[in-house]
Design a protein around this motif. Sequence first.
Motif, mmCIF file in Angstrom:
data_model
loop_
_atom_site.group_PDB
_atom_site.id
_atom_site.type_symbol
_atom_site.label_atom_id
_atom_site.label_comp_id
_atom_site.label_asym_id
_atom_site.label_seq_id
_atom_site.Cartn_x
_atom_site.Cartn_y
_atom_site.Cartn_z
ATOM 1 N N UNK A 427 10.602 12.641 33.739
ATOM 2 C CA UNK A 427 9.823 13.797 33.289
ATOM 3 C C UNK A 427 10.723 15.014 33.104
ATOM 4 N N UNK A 428 11.690 15.176 34.002
ATOM 5 C CA UNK A 428 12.660 16.264 33.889
ATOM 6 C C UNK A 428 13.398 16.170 32.550
ATOM 7 N N UNK A 429 13.906 14.967 32.243
ATOM 8 C CA UNK A 429 14.657 14.775 31.002
ATOM 9 C C UNK A 429 13.768 14.981 29.788
ATOM 10 N N UNK A 430 12.521 14.514 29.859
ATOM 11 C CA UNK A 430 11.615 14.641 28.722
ATOM 12 C C UNK A 430 11.234 16.102 28.482
ATOM 13 N N UNK A 431 10.991 16.855 29.561
ATOM 14 C CA UNK A 431 10.684 18.282 29.415
ATOM 15 C C UNK A 431 11.875 19.018 28.808
ATOM 16 N N UNK A 432 13.083 18.674 29.252
ATOM 17 C CA UNK A 432 14.285 19.291 28.678
ATOM 18 C C UNK A 432 14.407 18.945 27.202
ATOM 19 N N UNK A 433 14.185 17.680 26.878
ATOM 20 C CA UNK A 433 14.278 17.239 25.489
ATOM 21 C C UNK A 433 13.236 17.939 24.623
ATOM 22 N N UNK A 434 12.056 18.166 25.200
ATOM 23 C CA UNK A 434 10.992 18.855 24.462
ATOM 24 C C UNK A 434 11.449 20.263 24.064
ATOM 25 N N UNK A 435 12.086 20.973 24.996
ATOM 26 C CA UNK A 435 12.579 22.319 24.691
ATOM 27 C C UNK A 435 13.627 22.277 23.586
ATOM 28 N N UNK A 436 14.523 21.292 23.661
ATOM 29 C CA UNK A 436 15.580 21.192 22.656
ATOM 30 C C UNK A 436 15.001 20.903 21.283
ATOM 31 N N UNK A 437 14.019 20.008 21.206
ATOM 32 C CA UNK A 437 13.497 19.635 19.886
ATOM 33 C C UNK A 437 12.743 20.790 19.240
ATOM 34 N N UNK A 438 12.165 21.689 20.027
ATOM 35 C CA UNK A 438 11.536 22.879 19.454
ATOM 36 C C UNK A 438 12.591 23.766 18.791
ATOM 37 N N UNK A 439 13.712 23.948 19.486
ATOM 38 C CA UNK A 439 14.795 24.762 18.924
ATOM 39 C C UNK A 439 15.378 24.081 17.694
ATOM 40 N N UNK A 440 15.643 22.813 17.835
ATOM 41 C CA UNK A 440 16.323 22.042 16.793
ATOM 42 C C UNK A 440 15.497 22.015 15.501
ATOM 43 N N UNK A 441 14.188 21.793 15.638
ATOM 44 C CA UNK A 441 13.333 21.676 14.457
ATOM 45 C C UNK A 441 13.303 22.973 13.653
ATOM 46 N N UNK A 442 13.230 24.113 14.347
ATOM 47 C CA UNK A 442 13.179 25.388 13.616
ATOM 48 C C UNK A 442 14.479 25.658 12.871
ATOM 49 N N UNK A 443 15.573 25.105 13.360
ATOM 50 C CA UNK A 443 16.866 25.344 12.717
ATOM 51 C C UNK A 443 17.166 24.334 11.612
ATOM 52 N N UNK A 444 16.526 23.184 11.646
ATOM 53 C CA UNK A 444 16.790 22.160 10.638
ATOM 54 C C UNK A 444 16.042 22.407 9.334
#
Length: 520
Positions: A427-444
Amino acid sequence: MTMTDFGEILKHVGEFGRFQKCLVFMLSFLSFFNAFHMFGQVFMGISVPHHCNTNWILEKNPNLTEDVQLNLTIPRNEHGGHEQCIMYSPVDWDIESIHMYGLNDTVVCQDGWVYDTSQQKSTLVTEFDLVCLRREQVDICQSIYMLGFLIGSVIFGPLGDRLGRRPIILISVSMTFAFSLGAAFVTHFYVFIVLRCIVGIAMAGILINNLVLVAEWVGPSQRARATIIGHVCFAVGLMALAGVGYAIRNWRLLQIACSAPTALLVLYFWFLPESPRWLLTKGKNEKAKILLQKAARMNKREISDDILQQLQEEKQTKSGNMIDLFRIPDLRTKTLIMCLVWFMNALVYYGLSLKVGSFGLDIYLTQLIFGAVEVPARIGSMFTVQFFGRRLSQSLYLLLGGTACLIITAIPKNLSIVITVLAVIGKFATASSYSVCYIYATELFPTVIRQNGVGLCSMTARVAGIIAPLIGLLEKYHPAIPMAIYGSGPIIGGLLCYFLPETKGMDLQDHTVETADIPR
């Protein structure tokens, strides 16, 4: 000056000055209260001990004690307790005959249920009798709420590109307040489900546009930090919800407590700014100039008239649409991979949240732990994307979460502590990944179709949220199947991330192009 030079203008205005900090502070309140709306039903739908109403026997002898009444009218289950959904058939015998011969024929509850309200004064379950044959309706309600998220992603993604980020946020906040507060006064459960679905639609509008508005106001060096601050506030909201739910044991009062604070956000009608990037793509250069001047003043920076004058040279840009995401080869690759990443993130996030509930702890303490786990996860992702970049961070978190879930499939069930620790790591890794994908998507995705791109990704995440509870039903075929799915999916997504471009430290792309212009 072209729109691709907007990053240079933002450097003169200030990439993360007082203006942007105020904006992030405002939108963080939205994130905090979003946790209440998203997971408040967890406490409103708590199941309580119950049994069939058998007051028919009191007509034979009104002086029976509760224990005697239950022993005479309700059979025992295999654990020695009284059955919750069946009772002995009522008879016309006198009380002496019932004592002497006992009752044998059983039927489902005929006259409602009696609930133990010593801990929970009132819940959705007790008020609308969501037990026995209707017990699955609580889960269905949560799935329909996620369906609202899906609908909202479809509606508010394109509308944000067409009408602007600000009006969609304001409309969504107003809808959230009105319909969530209205849900506290319903007299029929199906009306409650409909209102929750509408709240889900509005929440999608808030989340998508909140994310994009921050990304378009903040410079690339601080964009990850600004985005994850909102995610941390969401995690703090989860922790606060545990306290509110513990203090308020009446579901209607809890619904009001979760909804009423949203009224404070009416102030956003006066203070929430529009995205200058979006204004420029629409040819509204004067409005963009006024906003940039205001931001520069708040940031105690000076922006020359020469720089602002160059904004006049930007021609109005036609908005992109969902078709562009698949028509252009480079965008098609980004879109398909990011949709898969979001889908797997949501599937594992919600799946583990349901699975980790087997802590054996009090539900309020469990909620507190779930929120507490997300705080370091969200903050940690802020540093990893700065040091290792978006692509590597996204990939590693997905691989870590998937690996933890796969290991669980090989752990014997009696090692519950080991399983719990691995699930929390997942869950820790998934929550971290969730934050990254929000950032990543807006930049892509480019500015002209950013809302469409993020909206489509969010839509796939909502589909995952709807089906995540159904994955757990596969346990009846083999207990390892759910965790095998939760584990293998993120690993596939993590490997596919290597086909995405790195966006760390790069200015946002504003226009769609036929070929990739971001170096890999």
